[in-house]
Design a protein around this motif. Sequence first.
Motif, PDB file in Angstrom:
ATOM      1  N   LEU A 198      50.544   6.680  40.622  1.00 24.82           N
ATOM      2  CA  LEU A 198      49.300   7.554  40.331  1.00 24.82           C
ATOM      3  C   LEU A 198      49.137   7.181  38.783  1.00 24.82           C
ATOM      4  CD1 LEU A 198      50.442  10.976  41.851  1.00 24.82           C
ATOM      5  CD2 LEU A 198      48.761   9.152  42.738  1.00 24.82           C
ATOM      6  N   PRO A 199      48.042   7.613  38.513  1.00 28.25           N
ATOM      7  CA  PRO A 199      47.464   7.387  36.885  1.00 28.25           C
ATOM      8  C   PRO A 199      48.437   8.188  36.190  1.00 28.25           C
ATOM      9  CG  PRO A 199      45.538   7.923  38.174  1.00 28.25           C
ATOM     10  CD  PRO A 199      46.780   8.035  39.191  1.00 28.25           C
ATOM     11  N   ALA A 200      48.846   7.848  34.651  1.00 38.89           N
ATOM     12  CA  ALA A 200      49.627   8.484  33.935  1.00 38.89           C
ATOM     13  C   ALA A 200      49.082   9.631  33.405  1.00 38.89           C
ATOM     14  CB  ALA A 200      50.004   7.257  32.956  1.00 38.89           C
ATOM     15  N   PRO A 201      49.703  10.788  33.253  1.00 37.40           N
ATOM     16  CA  PRO A 201      49.106  12.033  32.886  1.00 37.40           C
ATOM     17  C   PRO A 201      49.343  11.965  31.445  1.00 37.40           C
ATOM     18  CG  PRO A 201      51.405  12.602  33.720  1.00 37.40           C
ATOM     19  CD  PRO A 201      50.998  11.034  34.199  1.00 37.40           C
ATOM     20  N   GLU A 223      40.487  13.122  32.608  1.00 38.00           N
ATOM     21  CA  GLU A 223      39.266  12.626  33.136  1.00 38.00           C
ATOM     22  C   GLU A 223      39.277  13.287  34.637  1.00 38.00           C
ATOM     23  OE1 GLU A 223      42.871   9.849  33.856  1.00 38.00           O
ATOM     24  OE2 GLU A 223      41.970  11.058  32.426  1.00 38.00           O
ATOM     25  N   HIS A 224      40.357  14.030  35.121  1.00 32.70           N
ATOM     26  CA  HIS A 224      40.072  14.368  36.402  1.00 32.70           C
ATOM     27  C   HIS A 224      39.976  16.186  36.298  1.00 32.70           C
ATOM     28  CE1 HIS A 224      40.746  10.934  38.812  1.00 32.70           C
ATOM     29  NE2 HIS A 224      41.479  10.487  37.813  1.00 32.70           N
ATOM     30  N   ARG A 225      40.267  16.436  35.331  1.00 36.38           N
ATOM     31  CA  ARG A 225      40.232  17.850  34.825  1.00 36.38           C
ATOM     32  C   ARG A 225      41.537  18.611  35.466  1.00 36.38           C
ATOM     33  NH1 ARG A 225      35.958  19.357  31.494  1.00 36.38           N
ATOM     34  NH2 ARG A 225      36.137  21.369  31.786  1.00 36.38           N
ATOM     35  N   LEU A 226      42.635  17.818  35.670  1.00 38.69           N
ATOM     36  CA  LEU A 226      43.662  18.468  36.299  1.00 38.69           C
ATOM     37  C   LEU A 226      44.977  18.561  35.534  1.00 38.69           C
ATOM     38  CD1 LEU A 226      45.058  19.007  39.318  1.00 38.69           C
ATOM     39  CD2 LEU A 226      45.674  16.603  39.101  1.00 38.69           C
ATOM     40  N   ILE A 227      45.571  19.906  35.836  1.00 40.32           N
ATOM     41  CA  ILE A 227      46.815  20.244  34.814  1.00 40.32           C
ATOM     42  C   ILE A 227      47.888  20.407  35.857  1.00 40.32           C
ATOM     43  CG2 ILE A 227      47.657  22.113  33.482  1.00 40.32           C
ATOM     44  CD1 ILE A 227      44.942  22.526  32.493  1.00 40.32           C
ATOM     45  N   VAL A 228      48.909  19.976  35.252  1.00 44.23           N
ATOM     46  CA  VAL A 228      50.408  20.384  36.085  1.00 44.23           C
ATOM     47  C   VAL A 228      51.039  21.173  34.980  1.00 44.23           C
ATOM     48  CG1 VAL A 228      52.458  19.433  36.953  1.00 44.23           C
ATOM     49  CG2 VAL A 228      50.195  18.561  37.423  1.00 44.23           C
ATOM     50  N   GLU A 229      51.588  22.349  35.436  1.00 40.68           N
ATOM     51  CA  GLU A 229      52.348  23.235  34.380  1.00 40.68           C
ATOM     52  C   GLU A 229      53.651  23.630  35.317  1.00 40.68           C
ATOM     53  OE1 GLU A 229      51.575  23.427  31.216  1.00 40.68           O
ATOM     54  OE2 GLU A 229      50.855  25.703  31.381  1.00 40.68           O
ATOM     55  N   VAL A 273      54.114  15.021  44.158  1.00 42.03           N
ATOM     56  CA  VAL A 273      53.173  13.958  43.985  1.00 42.03           C
ATOM     57  C   VAL A 273      52.111  13.802  44.821  1.00 42.03           C
ATOM     58  CG1 VAL A 273      53.304  11.255  44.462  1.00 42.03           C
ATOM     59  CG2 VAL A 273      55.021  12.261  43.243  1.00 42.03           C
ATOM     60  N   ALA A 274      52.366  14.382  46.199  1.00 43.88           N
ATOM     61  CA  ALA A 274      51.516  14.494  47.240  1.00 43.88           C
ATOM     62  C   ALA A 274      50.159  15.436  46.908  1.00 43.88           C
ATOM     63  CB  ALA A 274      52.072  14.722  48.560  1.00 43.88           C
ATOM     64  N   ARG A 275      50.760  16.495  46.352  1.00 47.65           N
ATOM     65  CA  ARG A 275      49.792  17.476  45.714  1.00 47.65           C
ATOM     66  C   ARG A 275      48.999  16.980  44.521  1.00 47.65           C
ATOM     67  NH1 ARG A 275      53.391  22.751  44.206  1.00 47.65           N
ATOM     68  NH2 ARG A 275      51.353  23.443  43.710  1.00 47.65           N
ATOM     69  N   ILE A 276      49.618  16.375  43.925  1.00 48.37           N
ATOM     70  CA  ILE A 276      48.871  15.705  42.766  1.00 48.37           C
ATOM     71  C   ILE A 276      47.642  14.514  43.159  1.00 48.37           C
ATOM     72  CG2 ILE A 276      49.036  14.252  40.594  1.00 48.37           C
ATOM     73  CD1 ILE A 276      51.651  15.780  40.047  1.00 48.37           C
ATOM     74  N   ARG A 277      48.352  13.740  44.048  1.00 49.96           N
ATOM     75  CA  ARG A 277      47.562  12.735  44.612  1.00 49.96           C
ATOM     76  C   ARG A 277      46.288  13.164  45.340  1.00 49.96           C
ATOM     77  NH1 ARG A 277      48.864   7.669  45.999  1.00 49.96           N
ATOM     78  NH2 ARG A 277      51.186   8.214  45.924  1.00 49.96           N
ATOM     79  N   GLN A 278      46.559  14.330  46.235  1.00 53.22           N
ATOM     80  CA  GLN A 278      45.232  15.089  46.795  1.00 53.22           C
ATOM     81  C   GLN A 278      44.340  15.669  45.877  1.00 53.22           C
ATOM     82  OE1 GLN A 278      46.397  18.279  49.198  1.00 53.22           O
ATOM     83  NE2 GLN A 278      44.543  18.033  50.542  1.00 53.22           N
ATOM     84  N   ALA A 279      44.801  16.039  44.555  1.00 49.98           N
ATOM     85  CA  ALA A 279      44.046  16.812  43.614  1.00 49.98           C
ATOM     86  C   ALA A 279      43.313  15.668  43.081  1.00 49.98           C
ATOM     87  CB  ALA A 279      44.850  17.650  42.757  1.00 49.98           C
ATOM     88  N   LEU A 280      43.915  14.722  42.555  1.00 50.62           N
ATOM     89  CA  LEU A 280      42.998  13.656  41.888  1.00 50.62           C
ATOM     90  C   LEU A 280      41.929  13.129  42.596  1.00 50.62           C
ATOM     91  CD1 LEU A 280      46.198  11.645  40.422  1.00 50.62           C
ATOM     92  CD2 LEU A 280      44.481  13.077  39.266  1.00 50.62           C
ATOM     93  N   ALA A 281      42.210  13.011  44.047  1.00 51.08           N
ATOM     94  CA  ALA A 281      41.092  12.543  45.027  1.00 51.08           C
ATOM     95  C   ALA A 281      39.699  13.612  45.077  1.00 51.08           C
ATOM     96  CB  ALA A 281      41.793  12.248  46.231  1.00 51.08           C
ATOM     97  N   LEU A 282      40.068  14.672  44.765  1.00 53.30           N
ATOM     98  CA  LEU A 282      38.867  15.545  44.940  1.00 53.30           C
ATOM     99  C   LEU A 282      37.983  15.539  43.762  1.00 53.30           C
ATOM    100  CD1 LEU A 282      41.013  19.048  45.909  1.00 53.30           C
ATOM    101  CD2 LEU A 282      39.732  17.268  47.302  1.00 53.30           C
ATOM    102  N   PRO A 283      36.646  15.818  44.178  1.00 55.27           N
ATOM    103  CA  PRO A 283      35.777  15.881  43.173  1.00 55.27           C
ATOM    104  C   PRO A 283      35.739  16.960  42.138  1.00 55.27           C
ATOM    105  CG  PRO A 283      34.712  16.774  45.184  1.00 55.27           C
ATOM    106  CD  PRO A 283      36.244  16.209  45.550  1.00 55.27           C
ATOM    107  N   LEU A 284      35.340  16.585  41.006  1.00 49.62           N
ATOM    108  CA  LEU A 284      35.422  17.552  39.876  1.00 49.62           C
ATOM    109  C   LEU A 284      34.905  18.925  39.817  1.00 49.62           C
ATOM    110  CD1 LEU A 284      35.100  14.944  37.021  1.00 49.62           C
ATOM    111  CD2 LEU A 284      37.113  15.953  37.818  1.00 49.62           C
TER     112      LEU A 284
END
Length: 287
Positions: A198-201, A223-229, A273-284
């Motif tokens: 996956l792309p590096a956060p 660039e994907h407007r995604l956050i992991v906390e 990782v599966a959750r993040i991968r799915q989120a990165l594939a979703l439209p912004l």
Amino acid sequence: VFLGSHAGAAGAVTRAQLQSGLYRRLLQDVYADPGLPLDHQLLARGAMLVMPDDAVLGGRSAAAWYDAPFATPADPVLVLVPPTSAWRGPRGIRVHRTEVALGEVRWVDNAREAVRLTTPLRTAWEIGTLERVGNAVALLDAMVGAQHLTYESLERLARESRGRWGSRRFSKVVPLVDGRSQSRPESLVRVACARAGLPAPVPQFVVQSAGQWLAQVDLAWPEHRLIVEYEGPHHFEEHKIVQDDGRYARLIAAGWRVIRLGTADLWHLDGVVARIRQALALPLLAG
């Protein structure tokens, strides 16, 4: 911290007192005042009492003195001894036979005694070659973040150690190190993402909206407007829950998506990782 046999011979304690639980047993014949916090440093200090003179604390055990206190009381103390040493150590100590140069040893004094351990760079070598990749990166992230190590020193060590036992493993760990990570869970998630391709956060990313500061978050893919906390136990205190919920609401209103992780998720990083991968594939989202 003391040897029970020595204290008994000096008349300071009796065998009955040692067996009664009045003192905390750390290792065979090694005891401590029960008022002392039980952590890996305490166990390592106990190991110092039984180690041979040519032995030294190393790896994750030495890292506890370099602002990377991730080893737990359940983890064996890592002790490095010369290849020719016959010492095995008691239960609770892991013995690793290897050459350690005099310049790779440091004495650290604290309020109670001096502790003999490897220098930061030599500590990094044992971490990178003996630990699992995720744990190794977490420990080195902390040491770099605390300025005990630099990226350059790790890269130089990797180059100079080519052909040495463990060099391939070490060379895989070094590129993953990022001193911006501020916790072991952050490091573990970063490593899992990297190993999954996956792309590096961006660790400790500062989120802004319309030029205004919103939050500093554990990991972000801007660039994907995604956050992991990651939310440790302290996040579930009542006042912290209210603060976090308000912060996440502001982030979501600004168009960011937030994946919240807890301690249990660290045992199932493939699922993370599966959750993040799915989120990165979703439209912004609009925001």
